[in-house]
Design a protein around this motif. Structure first.
Motif, short mmCIF file in Angstrom:
data_model
loop_
_atom_site.label_atom_id
_atom_site.label_comp_id
_atom_site.label_asym_id
_atom_site.label_seq_id
_atom_site.Cartn_x
_atom_site.Cartn_y
_atom_site.Cartn_z
N LEU A 143 122.07 58.70 101.57
CA LEU A 143 121.06 59.19 102.51
C LEU A 143 121.72 59.98 103.64
O LEU A 143 121.24 61.07 104.02
CB LEU A 143 120.25 58.02 103.07
CG LEU A 143 119.17 58.34 104.10
CD1 LEU A 143 118.21 59.41 103.60
CD2 LEU A 143 118.43 57.07 104.49
N GLU B 126 118.74 52.72 108.75
CA GLU B 126 118.06 53.44 107.67
C GLU B 126 116.83 54.18 108.19
O GLU B 126 116.56 55.31 107.77
CB GLU B 126 117.62 52.48 106.57
CG GLU B 126 118.73 51.86 105.79
CD GLU B 126 118.23 50.85 104.76
OE1 GLU B 126 117.00 50.71 104.56
OE2 GLU B 126 119.08 50.19 104.14
N HIS C 291 123.75 53.69 98.47
CA HIS C 291 122.55 54.48 98.75
C HIS C 291 122.44 54.89 100.22
O HIS C 291 121.89 55.94 100.52
CB HIS C 291 121.29 53.73 98.29
CG HIS C 291 120.94 52.54 99.11
ND1 HIS C 291 121.59 51.32 98.96
CD2 HIS C 291 120.03 52.37 100.10
CE1 HIS C 291 121.08 50.47 99.83
NE2 HIS C 291 120.12 51.08 100.52
N ILE C 292 122.97 54.10 101.12
CA ILE C 292 122.92 54.46 102.55
C ILE C 292 123.81 55.68 102.81
O ILE C 292 123.42 56.62 103.49
CB ILE C 292 123.35 53.28 103.44
CG1 ILE C 292 122.39 52.10 103.26
CG2 ILE C 292 123.43 53.70 104.91
CD1 ILE C 292 120.96 52.40 103.63
N ASP D 39 110.53 52.67 99.44
CA ASP D 39 111.52 52.07 98.54
C ASP D 39 112.64 51.38 99.30
O ASP D 39 113.15 50.34 98.87
CB ASP D 39 112.07 53.12 97.58
CG ASP D 39 111.03 53.60 96.57
OD1 ASP D 39 110.02 52.89 96.37
OD2 ASP D 39 111.24 54.68 95.99
N LEU D 40 113.04 51.93 100.43
CA LEU D 40 114.06 51.27 101.26
C LEU D 40 113.53 49.94 101.78
O LEU D 40 114.24 48.93 101.76
CB LEU D 40 114.49 52.18 102.41
CG LEU D 40 115.40 53.35 102.04
CD1 LEU D 40 115.48 54.35 103.19
CD2 LEU D 40 116.78 52.87 101.63
N GLU D 41 112.28 49.93 102.25
CA GLU D 41 111.67 48.70 102.73
C GLU D 41 111.55 47.66 101.62
O GLU D 41 111.69 46.46 101.87
CB GLU D 41 110.29 48.98 103.32
CG GLU D 41 110.34 49.62 104.68
CD GLU D 41 108.95 49.90 105.25
OE1 GLU D 41 107.99 49.20 104.86
OE2 GLU D 41 108.84 50.81 106.09
N GLU E 298 111.09 55.93 102.16
CA GLU E 298 110.90 54.91 103.19
C GLU E 298 110.32 53.63 102.59
O GLU E 298 110.79 52.54 102.90
CB GLU E 298 109.98 55.45 104.30
CG GLU E 298 110.65 56.47 105.17
CD GLU E 298 109.71 57.11 106.17
OE1 GLU E 298 110.19 57.42 107.28
OE2 GLU E 298 108.51 57.29 105.86
N CYS F 61 116.00 58.21 107.91
CA CYS F 61 114.76 58.72 107.33
C CYS F 61 114.02 59.62 108.32
O CYS F 61 113.41 60.62 107.92
CB CYS F 61 113.86 57.58 106.87
SG CYS F 61 114.40 56.83 105.32
#
Length: 155
Positions: free
Chosen positions: A133, A4, A129-130, A106-108, A104, A8
């Motif tokens: 992205l 991820e 969601h991946i 929100d992914l964390e 970034e 990003c």
């Protein structure tokens, strides 16, 4: 396994390049539609932001970091000729980087739990969601190509 953070980084690099283009281009050029086309540079950039937000957040049942008005101006099927107000270039510039920073974070935080799959026009399903992205990075590369084509035609 998909990285991820790397995805990003790709998104940030693409957005940084677009931001540099917006900051160094003549204001009129950003809004001029090249002959034979139906959109302009600012629409292309706003569309990238809108698509990423819709595909990542809306399909995850989460609030987007763009306004409804922004989304309406730049969603697929919209055109500058339909704009009720001229988009604010500074808002577009801000959202280019702010939405990556927020993504970034929100992914964390792990907020992407649910996802409503959808089919892309190029013929494959985005299931989470991946993948959204990854699809956003592909999509932005396509639109970046158009943006640089527009720039060459307009200069």
């Amino acid at each position: 396994m998909i990285n991820e953070r790397f995805e990003c980084e790709i998104l940030r690099a693409s957005r940084t390049r677009l931001l540099q283009l917006l900051e160094t281009s003549n204001y009129e050029i950003l809004f001029k539609i090249p002959e034979g086309f139906n959109n302009n540079i600012i629409w292309q950039v706003g569309h990238c932001i809108t698509s990423q937000q819709r595909h990542m957040y809306m399909r995850s049942g989460l609030p987007m970091y763009i306004s409804d008005e922004f989304m309406e101006s730049f969603k697929i099927g919209s055109f500058p000729s339909c704009w009720k107000i001229t988009p604010d270039v500074n808002e577009v510039k801000h959202l280019l980087i702010h939405t990556v920073n927020q993504l970034e974070s929100d992914l964390e935080s792990g907020i992407f739990v649910n996802y409503e799959p959808f089919a892309l026009p190029i013929g494959f399903q985005v299931k989470n969601h991946i993948e959204a992205l990854q699809a956003a990075n592909y999509h932005e590369a396509e639109h970046s190509g158009r943006i640089f084509t527009y720039l060459r035609l307009l200069l």
